[in-house]
Every structure is written in structure tokens, then in C-alpha cells.
Design a protein around this motif. Structure first.
Motif, PDB file in Angstrom:
ATOM      1  N   UNK A 131     -13.038  -0.507  -1.052  1.00  0.00           N
ATOM      2  CA  UNK A 131     -11.925  -1.436  -1.210  1.00  0.00           C
ATOM      3  C   UNK A 131     -10.928  -0.846  -1.978  1.00  0.00           C
ATOM      4  N   UNK A 132     -11.045  -0.237  -2.903  1.00  0.00           N
ATOM      5  CA  UNK A 132     -10.054   0.215  -3.856  1.00  0.00           C
ATOM      6  C   UNK A 132      -9.152   1.412  -3.393  1.00  0.00           C
ATOM      7  N   UNK A 133     -10.049   2.139  -2.591  1.00  0.00           N
ATOM      8  CA  UNK A 133      -9.493   3.279  -2.056  1.00  0.00           C
ATOM      9  C   UNK A 133      -8.753   2.908  -0.729  1.00  0.00           C
ATOM     10  N   UNK A 134      -9.109   2.290   0.134  1.00  0.00           N
ATOM     11  CA  UNK A 134      -8.323   1.709   1.395  1.00  0.00           C
ATOM     12  C   UNK A 134      -7.411   0.790   0.958  1.00  0.00           C
ATOM     13  N   UNK A 135      -7.330  -0.168   0.306  1.00  0.00           N
ATOM     14  CA  UNK A 135      -6.221  -1.239  -0.072  1.00  0.00           C
ATOM     15  C   UNK A 135      -5.162  -0.350  -0.950  1.00  0.00           C
ATOM     16  N   UNK A 136      -5.559   0.308  -2.034  1.00  0.00           N
ATOM     17  CA  UNK A 136      -4.449   1.322  -2.515  1.00  0.00           C
ATOM     18  C   UNK A 136      -3.854   2.048  -1.805  1.00  0.00           C
ATOM     19  N   UNK A 137      -4.445   2.775  -0.674  1.00  0.00           N
ATOM     20  CA  UNK A 137      -3.723   3.871   0.265  1.00  0.00           C
ATOM     21  C   UNK A 137      -2.837   2.711   0.805  1.00  0.00           C
ATOM     22  N   UNK A 138      -3.128   1.869   1.221  1.00  0.00           N
ATOM     23  CA  UNK A 138      -2.256   0.873   2.111  1.00  0.00           C
ATOM     24  C   UNK A 138      -1.072   0.196   1.397  1.00  0.00           C
ATOM     25  N   UNK A 139      -1.378   0.168   0.121  1.00  0.00           N
ATOM     26  CA  UNK A 139      -0.254  -0.318  -0.797  1.00  0.00           C
ATOM     27  C   UNK A 139       0.597   0.746  -1.249  1.00  0.00           C
ATOM     28  N   UNK A 140       0.313   2.059  -1.410  1.00  0.00           N
ATOM     29  CA  UNK A 140       1.040   3.359  -1.849  1.00  0.00           C
ATOM     30  C   UNK A 140       0.869   3.192  -3.403  1.00  0.00           C
ATOM     31  N   UNK A 141      -0.315   2.704  -3.981  1.00  0.00           N
ATOM     32  CA  UNK A 141      -0.363   2.832  -5.325  1.00  0.00           C
ATOM     33  C   UNK A 141      -1.694   3.593  -5.866  1.00  0.00           C
ATOM     34  N   UNK A 142      -1.736   3.921  -7.243  1.00  0.00           N
ATOM     35  CA  UNK A 142      -2.838   4.698  -7.729  1.00  0.00           C
ATOM     36  C   UNK A 142      -3.947   3.869  -7.855  1.00  0.00           C
ATOM     37  N   UNK A 143      -4.857   4.307  -8.514  1.00  0.00           N
ATOM     38  CA  UNK A 143      -6.031   3.619  -8.734  1.00  0.00           C
ATOM     39  C   UNK A 143      -5.886   2.464  -9.837  1.00  0.00           C
ATOM     40  N   UNK A 144      -5.092   2.679 -10.748  1.00  0.00           N
ATOM     41  CA  UNK A 144      -4.996   1.731 -11.838  1.00  0.00           C
ATOM     42  C   UNK A 144      -4.873   0.337 -11.575  1.00  0.00           C
ATOM     43  N   UNK A 145      -3.860   0.077 -10.759  1.00  0.00           N
ATOM     44  CA  UNK A 145      -3.425  -1.522 -10.667  1.00  0.00           C
ATOM     45  C   UNK A 145      -4.680  -2.308 -10.162  1.00  0.00           C
ATOM     46  N   UNK A 146      -5.485  -1.499  -9.225  1.00  0.00           N
ATOM     47  CA  UNK A 146      -6.713  -2.501  -8.932  1.00  0.00           C
ATOM     48  C   UNK A 146      -7.793  -2.013  -9.513  1.00  0.00           C
ATOM     49  N   UNK A 147      -8.042  -0.892  -9.777  1.00  0.00           N
ATOM     50  CA  UNK A 147      -9.297  -0.437 -10.550  1.00  0.00           C
ATOM     51  C   UNK A 147      -9.656  -1.212 -11.745  1.00  0.00           C
ATOM     52  N   UNK A 148      -8.288  -0.983 -12.591  1.00  0.00           N
ATOM     53  CA  UNK A 148      -8.485  -1.519 -14.029  1.00  0.00           C
ATOM     54  C   UNK A 148      -9.107  -2.877 -13.958  1.00  0.00           C
ATOM     55  N   UNK A 149      -8.562  -3.706 -13.395  1.00  0.00           N
ATOM     56  CA  UNK A 149      -9.008  -5.270 -13.673  1.00  0.00           C
ATOM     57  C   UNK A 149     -10.215  -5.532 -12.866  1.00  0.00           C
ATOM     58  N   UNK A 150     -10.613  -4.606 -11.977  1.00  0.00           N
ATOM     59  CA  UNK A 150     -11.807  -4.603 -11.102  1.00  0.00           C
ATOM     60  C   UNK A 150     -13.033  -4.371 -11.876  1.00  0.00           C
ATOM     61  N   UNK A 151     -12.952  -3.210 -12.623  1.00  0.00           N
ATOM     62  CA  UNK A 151     -13.832  -2.395 -13.493  1.00  0.00           C
ATOM     63  C   UNK A 151     -14.069  -3.358 -14.704  1.00  0.00           C
ATOM     64  N   UNK A 152     -12.916  -3.934 -15.305  1.00  0.00           N
ATOM     65  CA  UNK A 152     -12.890  -4.870 -16.128  1.00  0.00           C
ATOM     66  C   UNK A 152     -13.865  -6.169 -16.039  1.00  0.00           C
ATOM     67  N   UNK A 153     -13.506  -6.656 -14.813  1.00  0.00           N
ATOM     68  CA  UNK A 153     -14.299  -7.866 -14.385  1.00  0.00           C
ATOM     69  C   UNK A 153     -15.702  -7.613 -14.289  1.00  0.00           C
TER      70      UNK A 153
END
Length: 276
Positions: free
Chosen positions: A156-178
Motif C-alpha cells: 500500500x505504501x509503495x503503490x500509493x506513494x508512487x502514484x502521489x509522487x511522494x517519499x515514504x515519510x508522508x504515509x509510512x511515518x503515521x502508519x508505522x506510528x499507529x
């Protein structure tokens, strides 16, 4: 876009310069990933320059991924030497992240610019809501998941981040924190995740846009080489200035103000999708 005039070229360069300065300062000031700033700004810069609407979001995403490559490599190296990269988690997530990136590239190659814009806008709304919270994301579990669920998260992180043009931090930090990962480990590991996403992601967008019609000058597929050359060094140069500003002021209200800006920008992008 046809033959570009000198005025249009000047406007493009000016827009890219402002994008790089803004992305760098905000990255240092608020700790936000550059992609979440670069993509919407480039989207509107390309719109002002009357670049084909079908190409705007693909170009914004591909260029953003290319810009993230050097910054993510530098950040990942720093976090690795600081001992904040969870190499075990990275080994577990790596194959799923790469599979997600490939999925994101393939989808981006076949979907419309409106679809990519909608994906970015919807996720940006969620990011803005999380940024506006006084605390972090709600804890889902105190025990990090394993097995298929962990791999699903990576995809999920890889596919959505790629389609958004963002690095891993924007999605992965809050997801891993949660999911119960220590925040310092989440941030350090996210830096390495950004490299796993951005390098193949940028190459994939070059492939996806190879031979496309009406690309602006100095484009390699869906990557603007001019954008890369102008924005990437400026983000690196301006980020320390943002960090110094952050040390002299309370950034809580600024972060919420940026969350409001991102929320409104995302709504504007959604409006363009629905009325395009």
C-alpha cells in the motif's frame, strides 16, 4: 505545448525556482516531505503554462519522484549512521514496497491524469487532517503486525506513494506510528523507504512517459529535467534555513496553517477533477 516562447520558458524557470525555495523551507520548518509540496505546486505551475491537462499530473508526480532521489539517499544515509533505521523491518517490507512501486508505475502508465490527481487529492486530505491533530495518529495496536498484513502495508505504501509522487515519510511515518513502532525508528526507516520508492519510481515514470506527445522542453518521459535541475538543489539549500526558523518560533500553528493550505489545495484539485 508546442514551440515554447522565451516568455513561457522564463515563466517555467521562475515557477520552478519558487517551487524549490518553498519546498525546501517548508521541509525544514515543518518537517514535511518535499513531494507533498512539490506535486501540487508543479501541477498549478504546469497549468499556468498551459501544458496539456492530460500530462500535468504525470509530469508533476514523475518530476517529484526524481527530485526525492538525492534527498532521500542523503537522509537515509544520515539516519542509518545514527542507528534509527530498522533494518529488520526494512528487509521485511522491502519486497512488498518494491511490488507496490511497480504496481504504482503500471497503474500510472495507464490511468488518466484526472485519476492521478484524485488519488493525490484524497490522500492529501487525510494527510492534512492528521497534520492538524494536536497529537499523532490514533494507535491501532501496540504490537507491530507480521506476515501478510505487514506485506500488505508495504504494498500500500509503495503503490500509493508512487502514484502521489511522494517519499515514504508522508504515509509510512503515521502508519508505522499507529501500528506501534517507536517514532524515531519510524522516521529513520521512512527515510530509507523513500529511497526504495523514489529511485525505481522515477525510472518508471521516465518509461511510462517515453515518447508521449506535447511534453515540455527538457523532459525525459514524465520527468522534467529542468525541474529536477532547478528544484532539487534549492530544496537542499533552503531546508537548513527552514530548520533555523523552526528553532526560533513555535511551529504548531504554522503546521496547522499548512494543513489548512494542503486541505484547500486538495479540495481545489478534486474540484478540477470533477469539473475538468
Amino acid at each position: 505545448m508546442g514551440d515554447i516562447t522565451l516568455v513561457e520558458m522564463g515563466g517555467l524557470v521562475l515557477g520552478l525556482l519558487l517551487t524549490g525555495v518553498l519546498a525546501g523551507i517548508l521541509a525544514g520548518l515543518l518537517g514535511v516531505g518535499g513531494g507533498i509540496v512539490v506535486v501540487p505546486v508543479l501541477f498549478y505551475v504546469f497549468a499556468l503554462l498551459d501544458i496539456d491537462p492530460a500530462l500535468r499530473m504525470h509530469l508533476a508526480v514523475g518530476t517529484s519522484l526524481a527530485i526525492i532521489v538525492p534527498t532521500s539517499l542523503r537522509s537515509a544515509r544520515s539516519h542509518y549512521h545514527a542507528g534509527t533505521v530498522d533494518t529488520g523491518l526494512l528487509r521485511d517490507l522491502g519486497p512488498a514496497l518494491l511490488a507496490g512501486v511497480v504496481l504504482g508505475i503500471v497503474l500510472s502508465a495507464v490511468v488518466s491524469g484526472r485519476f492521478l490527481t484524485a488519488v493525490f487529492a484524497i490522500m492529501a486530505v487525510l494527510v492534512a487532517i492528521n497534520m492538524a491533530r494536536s497529537s499523532g495518529p490514533p494507535k491501532i495496536t501496540g504490537t507491530p503486525p507480521a506476515g501478510a498484513l505487514r506485506h500488505g502495508i508495504g504494498t500500500f505504501i509503495g503503490s500509493v506513494s508512487t502514484m502521489m509522487g511522494i517519499g515514504g515519510g508522508t504515509l509510512s511515518v503515521p502508519i508505522l506510528d499507529a501500528l506501534g513502532y517507536p517514532i524515531r525508528r519510524s522516521i529513520g526507516t521512512a527515510a530509507a523507504i523513500g529511497t526504495i520508492i523514489s529511485v525505481p519510481g522515477a525510472v518508471g515514470f521516465v518509461w511510462a512517459g517515453w515518447g508521449a506527445d506535447s511534453l515540455p522542453p527538457f523532459s525525459l518521459g514524465y520527468v522534467s529535467l529542468l525541474g529536477l535541475a532547478v528544484i532539487a538543489p534549492l530544496t537542499v539549500l533552503c531546508a537548513p534555513f527552514g530548520v533555523r526558523l523552526a528553532m526560533t518560533m513555535d511551529t504548531t500553528h504554522l503546521k496547522r496553517a499548512f494543513a489548512v493550505f494542503l486541505f484547500l489545495t486538495a479540495l481545489s484539485m478534486l474540484y478540477s477533477v470533477l469539473n475538468g
